[in-house]
Write an enzyme that holds these catalytic residues in place. Structure first.
Site: not given
Length: 119
Positions: A10-11
């Protein structure tokens, strides 16, 4: 060359570092550390190998950081490592290790320091 990336999909920084590793022709071992966190000993080893202080490897903007009172006091390295192992969201990412070294790839381009030159 082997590589390991402690990755959070998600980063965006973590995704960019992973892309740079793959552009160098390396398919790394991807450890999604939120699901499969490193042991306390492994985490300490990675932090030391990256030349960081434990405090430099913790995410201070996560809610749990304040909830645990880590912002209010100056906990020692042992307390910070314990907090990161119990709450992996506190581990700064991505940590990348290759035969050429270990880096906290923030910004993602830092990972190039431990990759072979792209031809």
């Amino acid at each position: 060359m082997n590589a390991v990336i402690y990755h959070n999909p998600k980063c965006s920084t973590s995704r960019n570092a992973l892309a740079l590793i793959r552009q160098a022709g390396i398919e790394p071992e991807v450890v999604e550390y939120l699901r499969d966190p490193p042991s306390r000993a492994r985490l300490a080893e990675l932090i030391e190998a990256a030349g960081l202080r434990v405090r430099d490897a913790i995410r201070t903007k996560e809610t749990v950081y304040a909830t645990l009172g880590l912002a209010d006091a100056e906990p020692g390295d042992d307390a910070l490592l314990d907090a990161m192992v119990a709450n992996p969201i506190l581990i700064q990412r991505p940590l990348v290790q290759t035969a050429l070294g270990t880096r906290m790839a923030r910004p993602a381009e830092v990972v190039l320091e431990i990759l072979p030159p792209v031809k």
